[in-house]
Scaffold this active site. Structure first.
Site, PDB file in Angstrom:
ATOM      1  N   THR A 192       0.851  -1.186   0.000  1.00 14.60           N
ATOM      2  CA  THR A 192       0.000   0.000   0.000  1.00 14.60           C
ATOM      3  C   THR A 192       0.890   1.240   0.000  1.00 14.60           C
ATOM      4  O   THR A 192       1.965   1.234   0.590  1.00 14.60           O
ATOM      5  CB  THR A 192      -0.953  -0.024   1.217  1.00 14.60           C
ATOM      6  N   TRP A 195      -3.170   5.720  -5.947  1.00 17.27           N
ATOM      7  CA  TRP A 195      -2.673   6.778  -5.086  1.00 17.27           C
ATOM      8  C   TRP A 195      -1.509   7.541  -5.716  1.00 17.27           C
ATOM      9  O   TRP A 195      -0.641   6.968  -6.351  1.00 17.27           O
ATOM     10  CB  TRP A 195      -2.177   6.217  -3.757  1.00 17.27           C
ATOM     11  N   GLU A 211      -5.502  -2.594   3.894  1.00 15.51           N
ATOM     12  CA  GLU A 211      -5.285  -3.210   5.213  1.00 15.51           C
ATOM     13  C   GLU A 211      -6.511  -3.959   5.714  1.00 15.51           C
ATOM     14  O   GLU A 211      -6.440  -4.615   6.753  1.00 15.51           O
ATOM     15  CB  GLU A 211      -4.915  -2.121   6.248  1.00 15.51           C
ATOM     16  N   LYS A 213      -6.144  10.487  -4.769  1.00 19.88           N
ATOM     17  CA  LYS A 213      -6.568   9.217  -5.360  1.00 19.88           C
ATOM     18  C   LYS A 213      -7.127   9.463  -6.758  1.00 19.88           C
ATOM     19  O   LYS A 213      -8.220   9.984  -6.914  1.00 19.88           O
ATOM     20  CB  LYS A 213      -7.584   8.497  -4.485  1.00 19.88           C
TER      21      LYS A 213
END
Ligand code: AMP
Length: 545
Positions: free
Chosen positions: A178, A439, A325, A434
């Site tokens: 991430t 991202w 997550e 975003k």
């Protein structure tokens, strides 16, 4: 009875109960590959045998750099079944980030689409990969002398040598990286148990309600949090799968949805904005009567878009929220039947919220004074915990600040929660943009801009954009007596970032607003430039919302 919740159990179920159910993939040349679970599972087991012969052992990472197709599904089912960890690489990342991620994960093998070899070659210049296995579409010989051919490996693997690993449900099955606001991307591991329970949840009526009557088309790529878990839940629940390959434009998607009588599909709002425009422009061109749910997440689904699909095309948008997550789905916004009596405006306003938490997924929000009441008004940062929420980052890396002392995960999303437990996202603390579901780090762009000799200060903020949800905008203060143009600054950034990271607008200002502590006051900049790109998605393309 102690029955471990593992991916091999998902595979065995599909093998025995759904062997003839279809898995359709669109190839790069747009033709369709049609096969069954029986075939995909048999091939996934040959893959296990081949990987073991390459020396892949328990806990080793096997990476994929690939679009969404049956071979990728074979890796999804096979790699975790041998006790190894499936590591999906995001092909939209800059080669430097990919090189870092491959080396951090210590990937033993990369399974790569032939069309993505040029990208992998840029990465290979920086990091050694023990084995590269190419998933070819044509019959061209493989360029790299040491590269292996996927089909040759499978053909040579003796299927009777497949042995299912004896697994613990807490073993790692998969991993994704991430993007962080600052610093390097962080790895998130998914246990077998987390993936199994998340798959069960996707079958619940108050979630997506997947069943063997469904045909599922994940538009969200297989390198985005396991395509939101859909390849696993579809296999567990016996849904047919339609895997779109590299063609993700609205027309290709609409054709596939209609042609394969897809019932459930899922993707980020940018995809759906484009599909809505395609349907609006070509009334009656696509027969989408089979389609019962368009799941939307990753960014906020605007009420105008939900309304546009519903009222102009009789298509139901289902809004969900999640994170890398959280495996990813945490909350889903199904309109309670009792709200069906409310005025339509209110119903759409509700459906544009992020929704209520799934079972075994708990939420709370924390403001400056502590945990906030569920009153639908008070803002706080969303904290979550649950059966498929990561407890830490890979290597225990730099993520401690994301977990509270009592073990909740801090999402970085600012929300209000209604008395009925429905989350509404209002803002983000994360300094990220975003864009089309991917991202962009504002901080990385700022730091790079401030490396330019003419730049004194630079702040980058996310500005609502009708197509991409958000795009970066840079506000720049030049040093006294210095000059620079927007194009010069973009050209300066270009070698360091993927092209889609570059700010569309670079605006020159006398000063950047600051907090009393001297930090950039990004909320003021965001407010000032809100309309710079034409506003939020639904505001432009939708109507009546
Ligand atoms: P990722 O880890 O890349 O999946 O990004 C997770 C983040 O995306 C969340 O923390 C939110 O900021 C954002 N996000 C995900 N789903 C939604 C949604 N339905 N509405 C608004 N933002 C969302």
């Amino acid at each position: 009875m102690d029955f471990p919740l593992t991916i091999p159990a998902i595979v065995r179920r599909a093998e025995t109960l759904f062997p003839h159910t279809g898995v359709v993939s669109r190839r790069a040349d747009r033709s369709l590959d049609r096969r069954t679970y029986a075939d995909v599972i048999a091939r996934s087991r040959r893959l296990v045998v081949a990987l073991r012969d390459l020396g892949v052992g328990r806990g080793d990472r096997v990476a994929t750099l690939a679009w969404t197709h049956h071979r990728h599904l074979e890796a999804y089912l096979g790699v975790p079944s041998m006790g190894a960890v499936l590591h999906t690489l995001n092909l939209r990342l800059h080669p430097d980030d990919l090189a870092y991620i491959i080396s951090d994960a210590d990937d033993r093998v990369v399974l790569v689409d032939e069309s993505l070899l040029p990208l992998l070659d840029k990465v290979r210049a920086q990091v050694a990969i023990p084995h590269v296995v190419v998933m070819r579409t044509g019959s061209m010989p493989i360029a790299g002398a040491s590269d292996l051919d996927y089909e040759t490996l499978l053909a040579a693997a003796e299927p009777t040598r497949f042995v299912e690993a004896a697994l613990d449900e807490s073993d790692a099955a998969a991993m994704c990286y991430t993007s962080g606001t600052t610093g390097r991307p962080k790895g998130v591991l998914y246990s077998h148990r987390a993936i199994v329970l998340h798959s069960m949840a996707e079958g619940m009526a108050d979630c997506i309600g997947l069943s063997r009557n469904d045909t599922v088309l994940p538009i969200v790529p297989m390198f985005h949090v396991n395509a939101w878990g859909l390849p696993y839940s579809a296999t567990l629940l016996g849904c047919a799968q339609v895997l779109p390959g590299p063609h993700l434009d609205a027309k290709s998607i609409a054709e596939l949805l209609a042609g394969e009588k897809v019932t459930v599909t899922a993707g980020v709002p940018t995809i759906w904005m484009a599909l809505l425009a395609e349907l609006d422009a070509n009334p009656g061109a696509y027969d989408l009567r089979a389609l019962r749910t368009l799941a939307i997440g990753g960014s906020a689904a605007p009420a105008a878009m939900i309304r546009g699909f519903q009222e102009r095309h009789n298509l139901r948008v289902l809004h969900a929220w999640g994170m890398t997550e959280t495996t990813p789905i945490g909350t889903v916004c199904n309109l309670p039947a009792a709200m069906g009596e409310l005025p339509l405006d209110e119903q759409y306003r509700y459906r544009a919220m992020q929704g209520t938490p799934l079972p075994f997924f708990e939420i709370r929000a924390r403001g400056e004074e502590g945990i906030v009441p569920w009153d639908g008004r008070t803002l706080g940062e969303l904290e979550v915990r649950g059966a498929w929420v990561a407890a830490q980052y890979y290597h225990g890396e730099a993520g401690d600040s994301r977990f509270t002392d009592d073990g909740w995960f801090k999402t970085g999303d600012i929300v209000r929660i209604t008395p009925a437990g429905c989350v509404e996202l209002a803002d983000r603390t994360k300094d990220l943009v975003k864009s089309g579901g991917e991202w962009i780090s504002s901080v990385a762009l700022e730091n790079a801009l401030m490396g330019h000799p003419a730049v004194a200060e630079a702040a980058v903020v996310a500005v609502p954009h009708p197509k991409w949800d958000e795009r970066p905008l840079a506000a720049v203060v030049l040093k006294p007596g210095q000059t620079a143009t927007a194009d010069e600054l973009r050209a300066y950034l270009a070698p360091q970032f993927a092209s889609w990271w570059l700010p569309d607008t670079v605006t020159f200002v006398a000063a950047i607003p600051k907090t009393s502590a001297g930090k950039f006051l990004k909320s003021a900049l965001r407010e000032q430039y809100r309309g710079a790109y034409g506003g939020a998605p639904g505001a432009v393309a939708g109507s009546g919302g």
